[in-house]
Design an enzyme around this catalytic site. Structure first.
Site, mmCIF file in Angstrom:
data_model
loop_
_atom_site.group_PDB
_atom_site.id
_atom_site.type_symbol
_atom_site.label_atom_id
_atom_site.label_comp_id
_atom_site.label_asym_id
_atom_site.label_seq_id
_atom_site.Cartn_x
_atom_site.Cartn_y
_atom_site.Cartn_z
ATOM 1 N N ARG A 43 -12.241 19.276 6.428
ATOM 2 C CA ARG A 43 -13.328 18.422 5.943
ATOM 3 C C ARG A 43 -13.685 17.334 6.945
ATOM 4 O O ARG A 43 -14.705 16.652 6.786
ATOM 5 C CB ARG A 43 -12.928 17.780 4.616
ATOM 6 C CG ARG A 43 -12.686 18.788 3.512
ATOM 7 C CD ARG A 43 -12.291 18.114 2.211
ATOM 8 N NE ARG A 43 -13.353 17.283 1.678
ATOM 9 C CZ ARG A 43 -13.280 16.630 0.522
ATOM 10 N NH1 ARG A 43 -12.170 16.702 -0.202
ATOM 11 N NH2 ARG A 43 -14.283 15.885 0.094
ATOM 12 N N ASP A 86 -15.931 22.229 3.687
ATOM 13 C CA ASP A 86 -15.378 21.765 2.414
ATOM 14 C C ASP A 86 -15.050 23.012 1.590
ATOM 15 O O ASP A 86 -15.944 23.802 1.270
ATOM 16 C CB ASP A 86 -16.406 20.885 1.699
ATOM 17 C CG ASP A 86 -15.845 20.243 0.436
ATOM 18 O OD1 ASP A 86 -14.936 20.843 -0.182
ATOM 19 O OD2 ASP A 86 -16.324 19.162 0.063
ATOM 20 N N LYS A 142 3.949 29.756 2.617
ATOM 21 C CA LYS A 142 4.728 29.463 1.416
ATOM 22 C C LYS A 142 4.492 28.004 1.011
ATOM 23 O O LYS A 142 4.064 27.200 1.853
ATOM 24 C CB LYS A 142 6.208 29.743 1.682
ATOM 25 C CG LYS A 142 6.904 28.663 2.513
ATOM 26 C CD LYS A 142 8.385 28.852 2.516
ATOM 27 C CE LYS A 142 9.077 27.729 3.256
ATOM 28 N NZ LYS A 142 9.159 26.484 2.499
ATOM 29 N N LYS A 176 12.436 34.362 13.601
ATOM 30 C CA LYS A 176 13.419 33.746 14.501
ATOM 31 C C LYS A 176 14.106 34.819 15.345
ATOM 32 O O LYS A 176 14.469 35.886 14.837
ATOM 33 C CB LYS A 176 14.455 32.962 13.692
ATOM 34 C CG LYS A 176 13.943 31.651 13.118
ATOM 35 C CD LYS A 176 15.030 30.927 12.366
ATOM 36 C CE LYS A 176 14.559 29.557 11.914
ATOM 37 N NZ LYS A 176 14.385 28.605 13.039
ATOM 38 N N ASP A 229 12.099 25.664 -2.205
ATOM 39 C CA ASP A 229 11.706 25.459 -0.811
ATOM 40 C C ASP A 229 12.474 26.350 0.154
ATOM 41 O O ASP A 229 11.931 26.779 1.171
ATOM 42 C CB ASP A 229 11.924 23.989 -0.436
ATOM 43 C CG ASP A 229 11.293 23.615 0.902
ATOM 44 O OD1 ASP A 229 10.169 24.076 1.173
ATOM 45 O OD2 ASP A 229 11.933 22.884 1.670
ATOM 46 N N HIS A 234 13.510 31.819 2.277
ATOM 47 C CA HIS A 234 14.286 31.966 3.513
ATOM 48 C C HIS A 234 15.667 32.580 3.272
ATOM 49 O O HIS A 234 16.049 33.568 3.910
ATOM 50 C CB HIS A 234 14.479 30.599 4.189
ATOM 51 C CG HIS A 234 13.201 29.922 4.565
ATOM 52 N ND1 HIS A 234 12.059 30.606 4.922
ATOM 53 C CD2 HIS A 234 12.883 28.598 4.659
ATOM 54 C CE1 HIS A 234 11.107 29.749 5.206
ATOM 55 N NE2 HIS A 234 11.577 28.531 5.054
ATOM 56 N N LYS A 334 19.546 18.941 2.301
ATOM 57 C CA LYS A 334 19.097 17.885 3.200
ATOM 58 C C LYS A 334 20.133 16.768 3.248
ATOM 59 O O LYS A 334 20.961 16.636 2.345
ATOM 60 C CB LYS A 334 17.737 17.343 2.742
ATOM 61 C CG LYS A 334 16.608 18.351 2.905
ATOM 62 C CD LYS A 334 15.269 17.738 2.603
ATOM 63 C CE LYS A 334 14.137 18.722 2.866
ATOM 64 N NZ LYS A 334 14.019 19.058 4.304
#
Length: 484
Positions: A43, A86, A142, A176, A229, A234, A334
């Site tokens: 945009r 847009d 994803k 990878k 996630d 994965h 994490k």
């Protein structure tokens, strides 16, 4: 081969952090097909020159070895164009259609680096504007949905505009180099196949760990969590690569058929298994390396009362003759002790010990995914020490560092996947029935957590997660690789 790559979300984080550096590396390596054009759409009101300047400035954040020289970027910039669009305005898609008709590229790639809730709208407009021609390929990032129902809804809407063979659902872990070498190790050599089964393997561990917190992604992450996630895509894709049967050939559907069989063979969850075999955690603040870091609930964009998990550890089993009784442990999170991703294949001990051996399990294969990329084979060999009842074995290992062996200029994950999209190779992309099978398996975990008043277990930043993760694997008589 001439191509147009249309990058929806062309000024967004994914575009400048991952996609543009990958496209530049392909350009630098000479593998990006000649006659290409990269069109960023967003945009923002930018000219081609302003867009090129924006992308140039973003390369300052790329590691030094992968930054272009001024001369290299000037040549690469000739491929870059920008179109203000847009996503909610049908007329803007008409302008895109006119721009693409100007030169009739052999291949048109529509890369949707946008929020997944926009996928349906964009695909509908692409179809209405005649931009879903047979030479068009659609790339979806994803996560595709937040549960099985939303995943099906997105896939059905996309398939109304594009055929399955035009849809490239990307999971960058499959690109990878170490994962590619996992396939090569298993199906290009006869060395491991005879022992790649329950009779010889005691357990397999998959770890995907990050030492950072959610950083600037707090608002997104708080709606997603580690299970959606990382595990649903994965980690389960890595499990499939480890556990799948040899495909009949290297064609895309032959490979994806075998991965689907693994997902469908995963043991279904029972209430007892959900209590004992799944651990969720959330990092607390603390001092890490002499620096105070905030807890998850103190991160910008995160609900102060959030129950979102930043850590998951679980135990899975596959109901098949090859793998029956072999636990697969998955762990991701994490603010853990290190940034690393690896797979550890632990082999059973020798059936009859004639030597004195040190305590612990020393027969294992370690597949390093990041930050190192390579293989380590751990075993026992005769050392210098001897005792009255004979020699004592000592642990040794063979170490194959792919970067040293093949050079540091190896093809990165996004670079490989983007080149495969342009070439039309679907091998490293996920089919819709794979995604649905993965969602079907993780959905009972989400439902169990929704009714669990305890919430995620807190763990100190800079550690390997809640102690319940170690207790879970210890119940089987095993331990995580760093604890053994």
């Amino acid at each position: 081969m001439s191509f147009d790559l249309v990058l929806f979300g062309g000024t967004g984080d994914l575009a400048w952090r991952k996609l543009m550096p990958a496209l530049f590396q392909a350009f630098r390596h000479g593998t990006l097909p000649a006659g290409g054009r990269i069109i960023g759409v967003a945009r923002d009101d930018l000219s081609d020159a302003q867009y090129r300047d924006l992308i140039r400035s973003r390369f300052d954040d790329v590691e030094l070895a992968k930054r272009p020289t001024p001369e290299e970027f000037d040549r690469f910039a000739g491929l870059l164009h920008f179109l203000r669009l847009d996503l909610s305005q049908p007329a803007d898609y008409g302008r895109l259609a006119h721009m693409l008709r100007e030169r009739h590229a052999e291949t048109v790639v529509m890369y949707l680096a946008t929020a997944p809730d926009l996928f349906t709208r964009v695909c509908q407009q692409l179809a209405a504007s005649g931009l879903n021609r047979p030479n068009t390929r659609l790339v979806l990032e994803k996560p595709l949905g937040h549960d099985l129902a939303s995943n099906r809804e997105i896939n059905e809407a996309v398939r109304r505009a594009f055929s399955e063979r035009q849809i490239f659902r990307i999971d960058h872990y499959l690109g990878k180099p170490a994962v590619q070498n996992l396939f090569a190790m298993r199906f290009g050599n006869a060395l491991f196949e005879p022992v790649w089964r329950r009779e010889h393997i005691s357990n397999i561990q998959i770890t995907i760990a990050e030492d950072l917190g959610v950083e600037k992604r707090g608002a997104f992450y708080d709606k997603t969590g580690a299970l959606r996630d990382m595990v649903q895509n994965h980690a389960l894709q890595l499990l499939c690569a480890l556990a799948m049967e040899p495909p009949i050939n290297a064609h895309a559907d032959a490979i994806r058929d075998e991965k689907l069989k693994v997902l469908r063979s995963l043991q279904r969850w029972t209430p007892m298994m959900l209590d004992q075999h799944v651990v969720r955690g959330q990092y607390a603040g603390g001092n890490v390396g002499g620096r105070e870091v905030p807890g998850y609930r103190e991160e910008p964009g995160v609900n102060p009362d959030s129950r979102t998990e930043t850590f998951v550890a679980l135990r899975a089993e596959i109901s098949s003759w090859r793998w029956a009784g072999v636990p697969f442990y998955i762990r991701t999170g994490k603010r853990l002790a290190a940034r690393e991703a690896h797979i550890v294949v632990n082999f059973r001990e020798a059936p009859h010990a004639i030597y004195e051996t040190p305590p612990g399990s020393w027969n294992r294969l370690v597949i390093n995914l990041q930050p190192r990329d390579g293989l380590q084979l751990h075993m026992l060999a005769q050392g210098q020490e001897s005792r009255r009842n004979g020699p004592v074995l000592a642990p040794v290992h063979l170490d194959l560092d792919f970067d040293k062996r093949f050079g540091s200029e190896r093809v990165g994950a996004y670079e490989r996947l983007l080149l495969d999209v342009i070439a039309g190779r679907l091998n490293l992309f996920v089919r819709s029935d794979e995604q649905e099978a993965a969602w079907r398996w993780v959905e009972p975990i989400m439902e169990h957590w929704a009714g669990d008043a305890r919430g995620p277990r807190p763990y100190a930043a800079g550690t390997w997660g809640p102690s319940a993760s170690s207790a879970m694997i210890a119940r089987d008589g095993f331990c995580w690789s760093e604890e053994c």
